[in-house]
Design a protein around this motif. Structure first.
Motif, PDB file in Angstrom:
ATOM      1  N   GLN A  27       0.844  -1.194   0.000  1.00 56.12           N
ATOM      2  CA  GLN A  27       0.000   0.000   0.000  1.00 56.12           C
ATOM      3  C   GLN A  27       0.881   1.247   0.000  1.00 56.12           C
ATOM      4  OE1 GLN A  27      -2.670   0.286   3.356  1.00 56.12           O
ATOM      5  NE2 GLN A  27      -4.253   1.188   2.068  1.00 56.12           N
ATOM      6  N   GLY A  28       1.940   1.183   0.826  1.00 60.99           N
ATOM      7  CA  GLY A  28       2.879   2.297   0.882  1.00 60.99           C
ATOM      8  C   GLY A  28       3.497   2.562  -0.481  1.00 60.99           C
ATOM      9  N   LEU A  29       3.925   1.467  -1.126  1.00 64.54           N
ATOM     10  CA  LEU A  29       4.519   1.590  -2.468  1.00 64.54           C
ATOM     11  C   LEU A  29       3.558   2.252  -3.443  1.00 64.54           C
ATOM     12  CD1 LEU A  29       6.510  -1.655  -3.343  1.00 64.54           C
ATOM     13  CD2 LEU A  29       7.308   0.706  -3.402  1.00 64.54           C
ATOM     14  N   ALA A  30       2.279   1.820  -3.340  1.00 70.21           N
ATOM     15  CA  ALA A  30       1.284   2.354  -4.267  1.00 70.21           C
ATOM     16  C   ALA A  30       1.073   3.845  -4.047  1.00 70.21           C
ATOM     17  CB  ALA A  30      -0.033   1.604  -4.099  1.00 70.21           C
ATOM     18  N   ILE A  31       1.250   4.273  -2.788  1.00 69.07           N
ATOM     19  CA  ILE A  31       1.106   5.702  -2.506  1.00 69.07           C
ATOM     20  C   ILE A  31       2.293   6.477  -3.094  1.00 69.07           C
ATOM     21  CG2 ILE A  31       1.074   7.432  -0.649  1.00 69.07           C
ATOM     22  CD1 ILE A  31      -0.462   5.282   1.002  1.00 69.07           C
ATOM     23  N   ILE A  32       3.490   5.905  -2.924  1.00 70.43           N
ATOM     24  CA  ILE A  32       4.687   6.578  -3.445  1.00 70.43           C
ATOM     25  C   ILE A  32       4.660   6.621  -4.969  1.00 70.43           C
ATOM     26  CG2 ILE A  32       7.212   6.439  -3.616  1.00 70.43           C
ATOM     27  CD1 ILE A  32       7.054   4.959  -0.841  1.00 70.43           C
ATOM     28  N   ASP A  33       4.399   5.458  -5.561  1.00 68.67           N
ATOM     29  CA  ASP A  33       4.428   5.366  -7.021  1.00 68.67           C
ATOM     30  C   ASP A  33       3.002   5.174  -7.531  1.00 68.67           C
ATOM     31  OD1 ASP A  33       4.663   4.682  -9.654  1.00 68.67           O
ATOM     32  OD2 ASP A  33       6.471   3.482  -9.367  1.00 68.67           O
ATOM     33  N   PHE A  38      -3.415  -0.575  -5.731  1.00 71.62           N
ATOM     34  CA  PHE A  38      -3.589  -1.417  -4.546  1.00 71.62           C
ATOM     35  C   PHE A  38      -4.925  -1.179  -3.857  1.00 71.62           C
ATOM     36  CE2 PHE A  38      -3.322  -2.453  -0.088  1.00 71.62           C
ATOM     37  CZ  PHE A  38      -2.679  -3.673  -0.107  1.00 71.62           C
ATOM     38  N   THR A  39      -5.692  -2.259  -3.641  1.00 71.20           N
ATOM     39  CA  THR A  39      -6.780  -2.197  -2.671  1.00 71.20           C
ATOM     40  C   THR A  39      -6.686  -3.472  -1.845  1.00 71.20           C
ATOM     41  OG1 THR A  39      -8.386  -3.411  -3.981  1.00 71.20           O
ATOM     42  CG2 THR A  39      -8.323  -1.020  -4.296  1.00 71.20           C
ATOM     43  N   TRP A  40      -7.149  -3.423  -0.615  1.00 74.50           N
ATOM     44  CA  TRP A  40      -7.024  -4.589   0.268  1.00 74.50           C
ATOM     45  C   TRP A  40      -7.810  -5.784  -0.253  1.00 74.50           C
ATOM     46  CZ3 TRP A  40      -3.717  -5.678   4.000  1.00 74.50           C
ATOM     47  CH2 TRP A  40      -2.928  -4.638   4.489  1.00 74.50           C
ATOM     48  N   GLY A  41      -8.983  -5.520  -0.817  1.00 74.41           N
ATOM     49  CA  GLY A  41      -9.793  -6.618  -1.345  1.00 74.41           C
ATOM     50  C   GLY A  41      -9.058  -7.347  -2.457  1.00 74.41           C
ATOM     51  N   TYR A  42      -8.465  -6.584  -3.360  1.00 74.31           N
ATOM     52  CA  TYR A  42      -7.760  -7.170  -4.493  1.00 74.31           C
ATOM     53  C   TYR A  42      -6.514  -7.905  -4.010  1.00 74.31           C
ATOM     54  CZ  TYR A  42      -5.823  -7.437  -9.216  1.00 74.31           C
ATOM     55  OH  TYR A  42      -5.322  -7.881 -10.399  1.00 74.31           O
ATOM     56  N   PHE A  43      -5.838  -7.313  -3.045  1.00 68.57           N
ATOM     57  CA  PHE A  43      -4.635  -7.935  -2.470  1.00 68.57           C
ATOM     58  C   PHE A  43      -4.953  -9.322  -1.913  1.00 68.57           C
ATOM     59  CE2 PHE A  43      -2.135  -8.449   1.568  1.00 68.57           C
ATOM     60  CZ  PHE A  43      -0.949  -8.818   0.961  1.00 68.57           C
ATOM     61  N   LEU A  44      -6.035  -9.380  -1.104  1.00 73.79           N
ATOM     62  CA  LEU A  44      -6.402 -10.681  -0.519  1.00 73.79           C
ATOM     63  C   LEU A  44      -6.786 -11.674  -1.596  1.00 73.79           C
ATOM     64  CD1 LEU A  44      -8.347  -9.742   2.728  1.00 73.79           C
ATOM     65  CD2 LEU A  44      -6.064 -10.690   2.485  1.00 73.79           C
ATOM     66  N   GLU A  45      -7.460 -11.185  -2.609  1.00 74.44           N
ATOM     67  CA  GLU A  45      -7.885 -12.063  -3.704  1.00 74.44           C
ATOM     68  C   GLU A  45      -6.669 -12.698  -4.387  1.00 74.44           C
ATOM     69  OE1 GLU A  45     -11.016 -10.399  -6.107  1.00 74.44           O
ATOM     70  OE2 GLU A  45      -9.978 -11.146  -7.875  1.00 74.44           O
ATOM     71  N   VAL A  46      -5.691 -11.859  -4.707  1.00 71.63           N
ATOM     72  CA  VAL A  46      -4.478 -12.358  -5.364  1.00 71.63           C
ATOM     73  C   VAL A  46      -3.733 -13.313  -4.441  1.00 71.63           C
ATOM     74  CG1 VAL A  46      -2.210 -11.687  -6.226  1.00 71.63           C
ATOM     75  CG2 VAL A  46      -4.224 -10.337  -6.811  1.00 71.63           C
ATOM     76  N   LEU A  47      -3.676 -12.927  -3.162  1.00 73.52           N
ATOM     77  CA  LEU A  47      -2.963 -13.749  -2.186  1.00 73.52           C
ATOM     78  C   LEU A  47      -3.586 -15.142  -2.084  1.00 73.52           C
ATOM     79  CD1 LEU A  47      -0.641 -13.220  -0.090  1.00 73.52           C
ATOM     80  CD2 LEU A  47      -2.463 -13.156   1.596  1.00 73.52           C
ATOM     81  N   VAL A 299       1.468  -9.326  -9.658  1.00 74.53           N
ATOM     82  CA  VAL A 299       0.362  -8.388  -9.821  1.00 74.53           C
ATOM     83  C   VAL A 299       0.718  -6.996  -9.321  1.00 74.53           C
ATOM     84  CG1 VAL A 299      -1.989  -7.856  -9.097  1.00 74.53           C
ATOM     85  CG2 VAL A 299      -1.380 -10.185  -9.787  1.00 74.53           C
ATOM     86  N   PHE A 300       1.386  -6.930  -8.159  1.00 77.86           N
ATOM     87  CA  PHE A 300       1.569  -5.608  -7.548  1.00 77.86           C
ATOM     88  C   PHE A 300       2.924  -4.977  -7.857  1.00 77.86           C
ATOM     89  CE2 PHE A 300      -1.739  -7.585  -4.983  1.00 77.86           C
ATOM     90  CZ  PHE A 300      -2.706  -6.612  -5.081  1.00 77.86           C
ATOM     91  N   LEU A 301       3.938  -5.827  -8.086  1.00 82.79           N
ATOM     92  CA  LEU A 301       5.254  -5.250  -8.375  1.00 82.79           C
ATOM     93  C   LEU A 301       5.606  -5.371  -9.844  1.00 82.79           C
ATOM     94  CD1 LEU A 301       7.274  -6.575  -5.299  1.00 82.79           C
ATOM     95  CD2 LEU A 301       6.223  -4.334  -5.614  1.00 82.79           C
ATOM     96  N   GLY A 302       4.878  -6.248 -10.552  1.00 86.11           N
ATOM     97  CA  GLY A 302       5.155  -6.487 -11.973  1.00 86.11           C
ATOM     98  C   GLY A 302       5.293  -5.206 -12.780  1.00 86.11           C
ATOM     99  N   PRO A 303       4.353  -4.274 -12.638  1.00 89.94           N
ATOM    100  CA  PRO A 303       4.419  -3.042 -13.448  1.00 89.94           C
ATOM    101  C   PRO A 303       5.735  -2.285 -13.263  1.00 89.94           C
ATOM    102  CG  PRO A 303       2.300  -3.220 -12.377  1.00 89.94           C
ATOM    103  CD  PRO A 303       3.132  -4.338 -11.846  1.00 89.94           C
ATOM    104  N   LEU A 304       6.347  -2.420 -12.061  1.00 86.06           N
ATOM    105  CA  LEU A 304       7.611  -1.719 -11.808  1.00 86.06           C
ATOM    106  C   LEU A 304       8.721  -2.194 -12.726  1.00 86.06           C
ATOM    107  CD1 LEU A 304       8.117  -1.359  -7.948  1.00 86.06           C
ATOM    108  CD2 LEU A 304       7.789   0.439  -9.646  1.00 86.06           C
ATOM    109  N   VAL A 305       8.759  -3.523 -12.975  1.00 91.97           N
ATOM    110  CA  VAL A 305       9.854  -4.097 -13.761  1.00 91.97           C
ATOM    111  C   VAL A 305       9.387  -4.552 -15.137  1.00 91.97           C
ATOM    112  CG1 VAL A 305      11.206  -4.794 -11.782  1.00 91.97           C
ATOM    113  CG2 VAL A 305       9.482  -6.340 -12.705  1.00 91.97           C
ATOM    114  N   GLY A 306       8.195  -4.190 -15.494  1.00 90.83           N
ATOM    115  CA  GLY A 306       7.707  -4.533 -16.826  1.00 90.83           C
ATOM    116  C   GLY A 306       7.175  -5.954 -16.940  1.00 90.83           C
TER     117      GLY A 306
END
Lengths: 338, 282
Positions: A27-33, A38-47, A299-306
């Motif tokens: 969530q912090g990362l999503a705020i910075i970049d 990021f949403t908690w619902g989506y995070f849990l779903e992916v997890l 899902v959450f970090l992929g966009p950072l590294v393509g």
């Protein structure tokens, strides 16, 4: 064994905490970049999707652990055993048999295969160094790979044993739109859990299970008290064959029965390094961590590294583990008396 | 050699009881080239304790492994001679069948299953039995009565127990197969003298109360000859001397070479070496 159980308990208690920390971090990362989402619902779903996927990794890793534990052999052929078992199962179903009957027959085939491998490959090499046996299992890998496809054809096959595949939405009140869970993955996870429980009881409380663990510890001493190594090996390979069958059915019904099934063995490797080559709970936890980790990372970090993180994330994690904890999370420490 | 011969002829086989184990002139070769035993013969009487003595590399362990058929797992084989247990040839049996027929080996260096608890270790010893849970449970209690220490530690992983406890565990594990005969390899290795004494006391009690015959390989000649009734001395793959334990203890050469005593009192190390060089066994 008690120490392992305690450690297992501690890990399980820590899980929600770890998940929360991971979520907060993301969530912090999503705020910075702001390019990250990021949403908690989506995070849990992916997890959850990742964890359920991880159970399937564990099923494959389990086959490796069984054989490695009892004979110290790293069985490279485990992946092709998964493929061969799934092909056999599909073959029997195509003959018009009900899937339960096909399952029993395929299990029988795996037991026969185990006995043949023990007689033809392992017995003549009984005193050879482990590397030679490892090479032999590479041979078995290619043999089974080709033999299965010769026998049953090399088309991509559909395996359907009636596991529901509908998506489910849970907790729609807490999260917007609810969390999407694939019911197939849930069933697969349950099957995996049952299989592991059965194996754990078998290893811990039966005469043969005890003998299996004894052989794993010390071949010579096992021989000296009259445990027949050959029988034990045939049993271990049979059990590994049946585990491969279950893994093959689950993977096969998810992704179709085809050659690439044999390659999921490569995904089991980091699972083994993470969990420890000799530990059944290790295979489970390792599978869960790898499964969840790679999904969340993708899902959450992929966009950072393509993107395409999923392909190498597991191996990076394993590499890190090799540096700091080479015996894995639950691997048996080499007991050295001082 | 002449001396060895004279000693045996003076003391004709003082084992009138039927022998439970007889090894006749066996030769053992490792890896097809290394000749380790060059014709070893020995007898163990029914209910006896026989010691197999000698220095490192004399062939004690190889002899025991030849009997228990563990040699094949180490690329060794018996190329000549025969081994009979209760009058039956046993050279070709698998270790599994051999344990079933009543011979079990306790290996040198104990070899407990480290990641199993003491109790699980003992239970693996009963693997070959098929006489039911009750009988196994009764024998477990029997083992605990001989080794109360094991009962206290029944739940500990064997790898974390002391050397003495591991030796007890290894002997207890062998007992669980209900053997008629135990091949005991270097029970004293790495143990304090007091513990060694205790282990040998238990061997004696087992021999008397349970009727188990023992063939024990030992470097600790002094202790072994006090508990055994008969002894064989091996040197580079041959039996060079054998006789009743008391006779061996009195023998000048055994005193000199194995017990560190001699008629002329203590000698300096230099003299001993000199003496040894001059006079050797064949």
């Amino acid at each position: 064994m008690n120490a392992t159980a305690t450690r297992f308990g501690i890990w399980m208690a820590l899980v929600p905490l770890l998940i929360a920390i991971l979520g907060l971090g993301l969530q912090g990362l999503a705020i910075i970049d702001t390019s990250l989402f990021f949403t908690w619902g989506y995070f849990l779903e992916v997890l959850i999707a990742g964890l359920l996927q991880g159970v399937l990794y564990s099923l494959v890793a389990l086959g490796f652990v069984l054989i490695f534990k009892a004979s110290g052999i790293f069985n490279f052929a485990q992946g092709s055993m998964v493929l061969f078992a799934a092909l056999t199962m599909v073959g029997f179903i195509e003959m018009g048999l009900h899937w339960t009957l096909a399952f029993i027959l395929a299990a029988g085939v795996m037991v026969v295969l185990a006995i043949v491998i023990e007689k033809v490959v392992l017995r003549p090499m009984v005193n050879q160094p482990h590397i030679i046996l490892f090479m032999a299992t590479i041979g078995i890998f290619y043999f089974l790979d080709g033999f299965g496809q010769t026998l049953w054809g090399s088309d991509v096959k559909v395996l359907d044993i009636g596991i529901p595949k509908d998506p489910m939405f849970v907790l729609p009140n807490v999260f917007e739109g609810g969390i999407l869970i694939n019911s197939f993955d849930l069933v697969a996870a349950l099957v995996g859990a049952v299989l592991v429980a059965v194996l754990a009881v078998f290893f811990q409380y039966t005469r043969v299970g005890r003998a299996l663990r004894a052989v794993a510890d010390d071949h010579q001493a096992a021989l000296s008290v009259g445990i027949p190594l050959k029988t034990i090996w045939a049993i271990v390979w049979s059990v590994a064959g049946i585990v491969a069958l279950v893994a093959g059915i689950m993977w096969g019904s998810k992704a179709g029965v085809q050659f690439s099934l044999a390659l999921i063995a490569l995904k089991a490797l980091p699972v083994l390094i993470l969990g420890g080559f000799t530990s059944i709970p290790g295979a489970i936890v390792g599978g869960l961590i790898i499964g969840a980790g790679e999904q969340v990372a993708e899902v959450f970090l992929g966009p950072l590294v393509g993107g395409a993180l999923q392909d190498w994330f597991a191996y990076m994690l394993a590499l890190g583990f090799l540096l700091f904890r080479p015996q894995g999370l639950f691997g048996e420490k080499i007991i050295e008396r001082i | 050699m002449s001396e060895a011969a004279s000693l045996t002829s003076e003391a004709p086989q003082s084992a009138p009881a039927a022998s439970i184990l007889s090894v006749n002139n066996i030769e053992v070769i490792y890896d097809h080239v290394i000749l380790v035993l060059k014709g070893v013969s020995l007898e163990v009487p029914q209910g006896g304790i026989v010691a197999l003595l000698g220095a490192n590399g004399a062939g004690k362990t190889t002899t025991l492994k030849a009997i228990s058929n563990l040699l094949r797992a180490e690329r060794g084989e018996v190329t000549k001679g025969s081994i009979e247990f209760e009058g039956r040839r046993v050279d070709a049996l698998t270790p599994n069948d051999l344990v079933k027929s009543g011979v079990v080996q306790v290996m040198e260096g104990r070899h407990c299953f480290e990641h199993l608890t003491i109790e699980e270790n003992l239970l693996t010893g009963a693997y070959t039995r098929s006489d039911g849970r009750g009988a196994v449970q009764a024998d477990l209690e029997m083992v605990y009565s001989y080794f109360p220490r094991l009962k206290e530690r029944r739940g500990s992983m064997a790898g974390y127990t002391s050397g003495g406890e591991q030796q007890m565990c290894a002997i207890g594990r062998a007992l669980m197969s209900r053997p008629k005969m135990i091949l005991l390899d270097e029970p004293s290795m790495g143990l304090a003298p007091q513990l060694v004494e205790g282990i040998f006391e238990t061997v004696k009690r087992l021999n008397e109360a349970e009727g188990v015959s023992f063939l024990l390989a030992e470097q600790n000649t002094n202790v072994a000859l006090r508990y055994a009734r008969y002894g064989y001395i091996l040197e580079s793959g041959r039996v060079v001397l054998d006789g009743d334990a008391e006779k061996l203890r009195e023998n000048e050469d055994v005193k000199e070479f194995y017990l560190g005593l001699s008629a002329s009192g203590r000698k300096s190390y230099r003299d001993v070496k000199h003496y040894k060089r001059r006079k050797r066994w064949l």
